[in-house]
Design a protein around this motif. Sequence first.
Motif, PDB file in Angstrom:
ATOM      1  N   LEU A  11      -4.742 -42.610  10.089  1.00  0.00           N
ATOM      2  CA  LEU A  11      -5.786 -43.346  11.347  1.00  0.00           C
ATOM      3  C   LEU A  11      -6.810 -43.655  10.617  1.00  0.00           C
ATOM      4  O   LEU A  11      -7.330 -44.808  11.096  1.00  0.00           O
ATOM      5  CB  LEU A  11      -5.818 -42.034  11.203  1.00  0.00           C
ATOM      6  CG  LEU A  11      -4.790 -40.883  12.190  1.00  0.00           C
ATOM      7  CD1 LEU A  11      -5.117 -39.973  12.721  1.00  0.00           C
ATOM      8  CD2 LEU A  11      -3.495 -41.672  13.229  1.00  0.00           C
ATOM      9  N   LYS A  28      -8.102 -47.676  12.014  1.00  0.00           N
ATOM     10  CA  LYS A  28     -10.059 -47.888  12.528  1.00  0.00           C
ATOM     11  C   LYS A  28     -10.564 -49.143  11.229  1.00  0.00           C
ATOM     12  O   LYS A  28     -11.239 -49.889  11.589  1.00  0.00           O
ATOM     13  CB  LYS A  28     -10.555 -46.597  12.492  1.00  0.00           C
ATOM     14  CG  LYS A  28     -11.335 -46.771  12.790  1.00  0.00           C
ATOM     15  CD  LYS A  28     -12.261 -45.050  11.998  1.00  0.00           C
ATOM     16  CE  LYS A  28     -13.888 -45.299  13.459  1.00  0.00           C
ATOM     17  NZ  LYS A  28     -14.420 -43.562  13.017  1.00  0.00           N
ATOM     18  N   HIS A  58      -3.563 -43.213  16.640  1.00  0.00           N
ATOM     19  CA  HIS A  58      -4.736 -43.555  16.366  1.00  0.00           C
ATOM     20  C   HIS A  58      -5.682 -43.618  17.495  1.00  0.00           C
ATOM     21  O   HIS A  58      -7.084 -43.499  17.340  1.00  0.00           O
ATOM     22  CB  HIS A  58      -4.195 -45.060  15.874  1.00  0.00           C
ATOM     23  CG  HIS A  58      -4.971 -45.375  15.417  1.00  0.00           C
ATOM     24  ND1 HIS A  58      -4.577 -47.511  16.287  1.00  0.00           N
ATOM     25  CD2 HIS A  58      -6.609 -46.315  15.464  1.00  0.00           C
ATOM     26  CE1 HIS A  58      -5.763 -48.254  15.609  1.00  0.00           C
ATOM     27  NE2 HIS A  58      -7.019 -47.343  15.619  1.00  0.00           N
ATOM     28  N   PHE A  95      -7.993 -40.440  17.789  1.00  0.00           N
ATOM     29  CA  PHE A  95      -8.584 -40.909  16.769  1.00  0.00           C
ATOM     30  C   PHE A  95     -10.077 -41.325  16.805  1.00  0.00           C
ATOM     31  O   PHE A  95     -11.036 -40.558  16.635  1.00  0.00           O
ATOM     32  CB  PHE A  95      -8.115 -40.857  15.403  1.00  0.00           C
ATOM     33  CG  PHE A  95      -9.324 -41.064  14.815  1.00  0.00           C
ATOM     34  CD1 PHE A  95      -9.396 -39.584  13.368  1.00  0.00           C
ATOM     35  CD2 PHE A  95      -9.508 -42.132  13.667  1.00  0.00           C
ATOM     36  CE1 PHE A  95     -10.925 -39.532  12.581  1.00  0.00           C
ATOM     37  CE2 PHE A  95      -9.730 -41.947  12.294  1.00  0.00           C
ATOM     38  CZ  PHE A  95     -10.286 -41.017  11.660  1.00  0.00           C
TER      39      PHE A  95
END
Length: 526
Positions: free
Chosen positions: A207, A211, A240, A243
């Motif tokens: 994740l 990002k 993702h 998050f």
Amino acid sequence: MAIQTIELFGRKDIKVFNERPKNIGDILSNSAKNYKEKNAIVTEERTLTYSELDSYSSIIASNLQKKCGVKKGDRVAIIIGNRYHFPLFVFACAKLGAILVPVNVKLAAEEIAFILGHSDVKVIISEEKFIYKMDEIKEIDSNVIPHKDLILVIDGEDTFTQLMEDKYELEKVKVDELDSVFILYTSGTTGKPKGAVLTHINVIHSLINYKTTFKTDSTMKTLIAVPMFHVTGLVAQLLHILFVGGTAHSMERYQNDKYIETILKYRINFLFNVPTIFIMMSTQEKFQNNSFDFVTKVAFGGAPIYQQTFSMLRKAFPNAEMHNAYGATETTSPATLMPLTYSEEKVTSVGLSVPVADIKIINTKGDECKLHEVGELYIKGPMVIKEYWKNIEANKSNFLDGYWLSGDLGCVDEDGFFYIRDRKKHMINRGGEKIFSIEVEDVLKKYELINEAAVIGIPDPLYGEKVKAFIVSDQLTEEDIPKIKNHCKKNLAKFKIPEVYAFIDELPRNASGKILKQSLKEKRGN
């Protein structure tokens, strides 16, 4: 983001991000605090805000504890498509320290029986339309099915609601980042599927990799059309987006018009698909007659991207950053990602290694390859799975000195950009000459009237193997083979040119969109 080196799962010199959440539950808790009443999940039947996703998943977790006796480390199987229930169970199990086993809903009863038995599940949650497979499984092996009270059904008799009826207080469980969170079973095209064990630290690093590389934030809206029971739908999109505080829309089954309509209606700005879906979209009038200038990020992976497809994407999404991605279930999604900017000559690359990855390319002698030399990708990092579930042989043969052996053949250039050439098992050997199927497919795809192409090696009495091409086209026939061969002669060495051609309506694919070359080989003929 600062990086340090640690030992992880007995593997030395693993790079990790210093600042990271401790577990998947913390990710949702943090987003729920920051985004509360913002829509987190939007499905065709229900919308969940971040607060609802957090609170409902806690209720389910407490009921799994009290009513089903689920403890830390127990396996919970779900046979659910892209519905709002899926993320609820993702986080309910994460909060319990239980291990979620998402089952491919397209599998036959015998295949599901193996997964349920091998992972020794304690509870099964299934949509009613798949529950008939439980009866078939009992006939195959009654031992793999838990007690009937531990099989909960969504829809119909709807015993799933039992997990929402009572609000017990959730007994706190200490969930460490090294604990397992998912077992994802690979396709098993060459034998029984392997259960890849993903831990919290694996998922969290993937994740952060997304990002950090994609520069995603809370303005992101994605549309999940690939199954959530696969790593791309689960990690690259669902987790993702949650998050970073965005909104994850999903559809239960991909349909061209519906997919395009949803993008336009909700102004979805982050698309992540296999190239096939983009190709199918591009043939629709609704796609051709609308502007998608609001899309800011387009990612693709799971299959090679052709120059022709890339050019189409660039034209269709003029304001979007284009990201090719390469990874596997065993790397918890990405191992390499295309950066925000790159030169046009790099478009067929799968990008640079993610920030915490260590990737080397090894030749058949066991030596590290030179630049542009093709070899097998060995991958190390905190996103590489802990192990295969109860599979000593696979753990011995698939890991070496802390690296996962991908089985993919590729090379790297002087700028650190990686290129995937073929699966090791799909490379064609014609009289000692090595032929990478992707290279031949790329040339075929450049022929104007060919929609899709796949090549395999078939037996040849003189050279051992020769190249056979499977072509998808609504305009070409066998009469056009000489023209196709002539096109290939201009772009390929003679020994690489397909000698046998078959025209088919569509290429066989698994649920994540990858071409099933084994299926092509089974009907290859001569």
